[in-house]
Each structure stands twice: as C-alpha cells, then as structure tokens.
Design a protein around this motif. Structure first.
Motif, PDB file in Angstrom:
ATOM      1  N   PHE A 198       0.852  -1.188   0.000  1.00 12.89           N
ATOM      2  CA  PHE A 198       0.000   0.000   0.000  1.00 12.89           C
ATOM      3  C   PHE A 198       0.892   1.243   0.000  1.00 12.89           C
ATOM      4  O   PHE A 198       1.874   1.317   0.751  1.00 12.89           O
ATOM      5  N   TYR A 199       0.532   2.229  -0.817  1.00 12.49           N
ATOM      6  CA  TYR A 199       1.345   3.447  -0.934  1.00 12.49           C
ATOM      7  C   TYR A 199       0.440   4.636  -1.238  1.00 12.49           C
ATOM      8  O   TYR A 199      -0.743   4.477  -1.533  1.00 12.49           O
ATOM      9  N   ASN A 200       1.002   5.842  -1.154  1.00 13.69           N
ATOM     10  CA  ASN A 200       0.297   7.115  -1.314  1.00 13.69           C
ATOM     11  C   ASN A 200      -0.726   7.298  -0.196  1.00 13.69           C
ATOM     12  O   ASN A 200      -1.908   6.966  -0.329  1.00 13.69           O
ATOM     13  N   GLU A 201      -0.257   7.837   0.915  1.00 11.65           N
ATOM     14  CA  GLU A 201      -1.095   8.025   2.091  1.00 11.65           C
ATOM     15  C   GLU A 201      -2.254   8.979   1.798  1.00 11.65           C
ATOM     16  O   GLU A 201      -2.082  10.014   1.154  1.00 11.65           O
ATOM     17  N   ALA A 202      -3.424   8.621   2.276  1.00 11.77           N
ATOM     18  CA  ALA A 202      -4.638   9.394   2.004  1.00 11.77           C
ATOM     19  C   ALA A 202      -4.602  10.769   2.653  1.00 11.77           C
ATOM     20  O   ALA A 202      -5.300  11.682   2.202  1.00 11.77           O
ATOM     21  N   LYS A 203      -3.809  10.953   3.707  1.00 12.12           N
ATOM     22  CA  LYS A 203      -3.795  12.244   4.402  1.00 12.12           C
ATOM     23  C   LYS A 203      -3.124  13.337   3.586  1.00 12.12           C
ATOM     24  O   LYS A 203      -3.243  14.517   3.910  1.00 12.12           O
ATOM     25  N   TYR A 204      -2.400  12.957   2.518  1.00 10.87           N
ATOM     26  CA  TYR A 204      -1.791  13.941   1.630  1.00 10.87           C
ATOM     27  C   TYR A 204      -2.632  14.057   0.366  1.00 10.87           C
ATOM     28  O   TYR A 204      -3.038  13.055  -0.214  1.00 10.87           O
ATOM     29  N   GLY A 205      -2.877  15.287  -0.083  1.00 10.70           N
ATOM     30  CA  GLY A 205      -3.744  15.495  -1.230  1.00 10.70           C
ATOM     31  C   GLY A 205      -3.185  14.909  -2.513  1.00 10.70           C
ATOM     32  O   GLY A 205      -3.899  14.266  -3.282  1.00 10.70           O
TER      33      GLY A 205
END
Length: 650
Positions: A166-173
C-alpha cells in the motif's frame, strides 16, 4: 610578417571565444556497470562520474544498490555474486550520491551471460521476521527509488498466499509515488485490486470484503505486533489510510524459503515539498490463503532534496490543532559516521520548541541498539538523555559505530544510526509553526548540523454565531438588529482572516420634506397649500464583512476590514399630506382642508454600499464567547454606524 598575422588571428579567435555566451552543460550524469568473471564468481564494480562536493559537508561518496537479475540484491559497493544457474541475467545498479550537489547518476541495465554457475551455492539467510521492507535511498521529488519487499515462509509446509504493498497516504492530497516497474522472480501473479477478498476460519467471526470500515472498527481491535489475525480489519484500515495498492499472489513456497520482489517507484513532481516530512508505505503478507493469520510491516521514509545521511524529520509536519492535545508527535534523527575510524561516543543536541514538554520525551527506537543509561555511570553501552533550557541531548556512550571510510567496511548501512522519539505538547501551546534541528557530534569532532524539522498546523475552520444591534446616529427612528455567522481559521495565534455573513433587519425614517405654494391672490385671498412628504423604510439587508484580525492575547482582539452590503428587500412607504390654509398672517393659520395618501413600494437587491470598519473584542479571543464593538465608515453618506455584538466561536 607571418608571425604578426598569426598573433592577430589568435587574438581574434580569443576575442570571439570570450564574447560567446557560456554554455551550461545540462547532460544528466551516468554510471556504468563493470564486471569480470573469475571461476564461478562474478565481481561487479561501478564506474560512476566524479562527485560535486557540497561546500562545508563531509566528504562526498557513493553508496550503491545492485540487483543481480535472479531475485537477489546487494548494497555493497563492489559485490561478488555466485549464480545458481547458467544463463543470461539483467543486472541493475542505482548509485546514490551522498553530500553531492547534483542529481543521482542514471544507469542502464546490463545483460551478462553466466556459464559457470553453482547450484549448490547456499544463499545466506537474511530474514528474522516473516516480512521486511527496505529501500535503496530516501525519496527525492521526480527521482526513482527501489522498494525491496522481502517475505519468508515461516511455516513447516509449502504455502500459497498473497502480498500487498500500500502506498500514497490518504492524508496527503497529491500522490507521492507511481509504480513504474515490478520485478518478480518466483512466478508471482498480479491480482485485481478493486476488491480485496479474503477468507476466514468460522470461529473468527470476521466480516468480509463488503463490510464498511466503521463496522470493522466496532468489531476488531488493532494489534501492535506485526503478526495479526484480523485480516478484514487490516485490509480495510490500509485501504482507508492509503490511496493505492499493489497485490500479488504466490505459490509453492517452501518452508524457510525467502523471496524478494522489487518495485521501482517514481516520485511525482507533486511530492510533498516538506523535506522534514516522514511518509510511509505498508506491506501486508498473507503466508497461507487458508487462514487469516498475516504480517504487517510499515516502512517510514524521509523526503529529501539531496542525499545527506545526517537528517532530522517528523511525522508532525501537518497537524490538526483541534485534535493534537493528547497526541505525541514523533521525531527521528538520522546520522552516519563518515570518518576513517569507529565512533565510541555520539552526542545529538536537539532543539525542542517551546510548545513541547521536553520532560515527556519517550525514546521509541534507536540504532545502535542499547539500553537507556541509568542515573549513575556505567561501563556498558547505553543511551543517555539530558536536558538544557532549549534542548534535549541524546548521547550514545561506549558504542562502536564504524566509519564509512574505515577499512574492511563493506556495508555502509552499518555506519548509520538513528534515534526516534515522541513527545507531548505543553500545557499552554499556541498555533504556531516550529523549527528545530540537531547538532551531531562524533567523539570530539566538530558538530554536523542537520536540516530544520518543521511542524505546521492546518488552518482548520471555526464557525461562529453572531448577534447584535446597529446604532445609526444619523437616521431618524432607526432600529436595526442582526444575526449571522462567521468563518475563520480555528484558534489562530496572532494574525488571521475572518469572513462574515450578517442578516440585519433595519427600519428608519427619511428626512421630512415640506413645500408651500401660494394658491390665492396676494392681499386679497391669503391661501397657501402645504405638502409634507415623509418616507418610512423597512429593510432586510445582507452584510458581508471581510476582516484581518489580530489577537493581542487570549482575551483581547482587534480587527479591520472592508464590508459590502445589499438590501435584498427594501419596503418603502411614502406618506403625502396636503393641507390648505387661509389667514396665513395669523398664527396659527386657519386650516381649510387636508388630504393624505400613502404609497408603498418594494424593491429587491438594491442599494449596494461599501465601507471600511474597525473593531475590538473582549472575552475568549480565540475560541468561545466574546463581546465586541465595531464602527463602520460607510462610503455612502448617512450610513455610518456603531455595531455592538456578542459572538461565540466553535
């Protein structure tokens, strides 16, 4: 004569050369792969370009990461490889330029042919846990990194299972990564990521893929260990925290077998620009499809603009001020011994911003792995923590950390260390950006100063309820009261903006107009006609102030700004009184006749007006109730007024 002509020609060429614009070399540096085969061993070496030293930094050097094309890798600078099978292999190299001003050099994969293999050569076991994530370097915007996904069959039987990244954290736009290549060597097969389907033993009472994350949270409790049993919860939480994932299935994995999968991640131009931020990827390993038992591994990475092993970073780069009271932000200090010999004492002098309570520091992890020092002197290796007014000082005592320039040091990771800690906020802290950095001192050498690690608070939104009364001193019989709402950043420290929408109800009289007309013959018939015109207004107005406000302290605030106002409904009643008098030379004159008419008129969205305002508030300036007074200088005459109000910000 010929000599003179030659000199003139040479000078002319020189002038032409100096008059030309300087050509900037924009060619990307490249590194190449060299190798030689001696018996059954293949010896690799990099051919890298010259480094451009960062001024004031330790001596620049390369660290190398190799993939040998058979599912194995090495982080040695000049590795030796023994292949188990003869054939053609594609070798890759990533060279990382530490303390260098340029970009990392690019390297093309190189195909080699191996004819002298050894299928009895034992691969060195490297895994203690069932799953591990590694990377070749820290991410730089618009550059590549490699994530090594390592997994091991810890069962005593052959297994078939799945792995997730899993990658690209949801908290960053914005997205931070794109997977550009996945290299597998054991028949792993890509799976559809749209539906995360999983099985469960009946006694686990698990929900399946259609369950919502909220339902899962009511049923399962997260576990701190990397070994977990609640697979539905793990996958649902990962999908909630990360926007993208890669899913692979594997089969026929033998007991104690170790495998590697290699992901090339291209960092995006939109990657978070904060170079003290910590971002992460998460691996989920399901060793056996028949059971929910699984392993989870998070790998944290620090965003950098250049490869400097001495760095300070934090997961508190963006914080929600409403929710941080009981949170404990994490900080990490990385360092590397670049000397020619080992370091026995390493001192980290770390700035602690005023908003944090440095006495609450809790060390979470460290390398070298040592005990926390007791209050008395000891001879064994330990980590000591002490404090000054503005700093926390971490000191590794009685350790052995080899230097990167030391002889016989092949693995540069062994020359690196870190301290990770978390800390509570103080009792009274404000919504301010902070900056802190660390001075790293190896033995008695000069300190190395890290980058600044920053913390910022998201603006947040504060909605306020406001009501009050407007006092128009220049209008007759004026009555005006209002209700409305305000929008501003949540609990700002000093300066902030505020926008309001006010709905006011305003009634008033206009100036009375009296006219007189002589209708008789002068001296014979002294009659006059008096006309009195009076207007009454009953308005509903919308007022939209936009202010810049400043909180002097927790209780007093000032503001100034502009306001636009519009009458969305204006009802006017015009009364006309006509009176006829005689004997005007006698006071009072004699009233002969009178008549009165009333005319009503309604207009919408009319009478737009603007003005400048100043105000002051007293009470709870940042959040909660307060009272205020505002004066508005209207750019239209007769509309200056004083406003008294109460407000409550949430």
């Amino acid at each position: 004569m010929k000599t003179i002509i030659a000199i003139i020609f040479t000078l002319s060429l020189t002038n032409i050369t100096f008059s030309q614009d300087k050509v900037i070399d924009t060619t990307r540096r490249t590194a190449t792969i060299d190798y030689k085969i001696e018996g059954k061993q293949v010896q690799f070496s990099p051919n890298a370009p010259q480094l451009n030293q960062i001024a004031g930094a330790p001596k620049a050097f390369y660290t190398n990461y190799w993939e040998f094309g058979d599912g194995t890798y090495s982080k040695e600078n000049n590795p030796t490889k023994v292949y188990k099978k003869s054939g053609d292999y594609e070798v890759r190299l990533w060279a990382t330029n530490n303390y260098d001003t340029g970009k990392p050099p690019t390297t093309r994969p190189k195909k080699i042919r191996v004819n002298t293999a050894d299928d009895t050569y034992p691969e060195q076991a490297s895994m203690e846990d069932a799953i591990d994530l590694q990377r070749n370097s820290e991410p730089i915007p618009e550059e590549e990194i490699v994530v090594i996904y390592k997994y091991k069959n810890t069962k005593d039987y052959t297994t078939n299972g799945k792995i997730y990244l899993f990658y690209n954290e949801a908290k960053y736009g914005d997205d931070n990564f794109k997977i550009t290549d996945t290299r597998t060597y054991h028949g792993e097969i890509a799976q559809d990521n749209d539906n995360l389907v999983y099985t469960s033993k009946p006694e686990n009472k698990t929900y399946y893929a259609s369950a919502e994350i909220q339902s899962l949270r009511k049923t399962f409790n997260p576990q701190d260990s990397t070994e977990r049993q609640n697979l539905p919860l793990t996958l649902a939480e990962a999908k909630a925290n990360y926007k993208n994932s890669s899913q692979l299935s594997f089969s026929n994995m033998q007991p104690n077998e170790e495998r590697n999968i290699f992901y090339t991640l291209k960092t995006t131009p939109e990657m978070l620009k904060d170079t003290s931020a910590i971002i992460s990827v998460r691996g989920v390993y399901i060793p056996d499809n028949n059971y929910d038992d699984h392993n989870v591994k998070d790998m944290e990475m620090e965003i950098v603009t250049s490869h400097d092993p001495n760095k300070m970073s934090s997961n508190a780069t963006f914080l929600n001020y409403r929710l941080v009271r009981y949170k404990k932000p994490k900080f990490k200090i990385r360092f590397q011994n670049n000397g020619e010999g080992p370091a026995t004492t390493i001192r980290l002098e770390t700035d602690i911003p005023d908003m944090f309570d440095k006495t609450t520091i809790e060390v979470l992890d460290m390398y070298p792995k040592v005990k926390i020092c007791p209050k008395y002197e000891v001879q064994y290796s330990c980590l000591d923590t002490s404090y000054t007014q503005k700093q926390a000082i971490f000191t590794f005592k009685n350790i052995y950390l080899p230097g990167s320039q030391q002889k016989n040091v092949k693995v540069y990771d062994s020359t690196k260390g870190f301290v990770q800690y978390r800390i509570k906020f103080g009792k009274d802290f404000h919504k301010q950006k902070t900056k802190s950095r660390t001075a790293i001192i190896f033995d008695k050498n000069a300190p190395i100063i890290t980058n600044y690690s920053t913390t910022r608070f998201l603006p947040g939104i504060s909605i306020g309820a406001k009501a009050g009364y407007n006092l128009f001193s220049d209008l007759d019989n004026s009555k005006s009261y209002f209700v409305g709402a305000t929008v501003s950043p949540y609990k700002s420290y000093k300066w902030y903006w505020q926008v309001e929408l006010l709905n006011s109800f305003h009634s008033f009289d206009s100036d009375r107009l009296v006219t007189q007309t002589i209708i008789g013959e002068p001296g014979i018939d002294d009659r006059i006609q008096r006309t009195t015109t009076t207007k009454f207004y009953d308005n509903i107005d919308w007022e939209i102030p936009v202010l810049a406000r400043y909180n002097i302290n927790n209780y007093i605030g000032l503001g100034a700004g502009l306001q636009g106002a519009l009458s969305i409904s204006q009802k006017s009643t015009e009364n006309i009184l006509i009176e006829e008098f005689e004997n005007t030379n006698i006071q009072p004159p004699f009233l002969l006749d009178s008549s009165q008419t009333a005319t009503q008129n309604t207009e919408t969205f009319t009478n737009f007006r603007t003005g400048f305002l100043v105000e002051a508030t007293a009470g709870f300036a940042r959040i909660g109730p307060s009272i205020g007074a505002r004066y508005l200088f209207n750019f239209k005459t007769n509309y200056n007024y004083m406003q008294f109000y109460a407000i409550w910000k949430f």
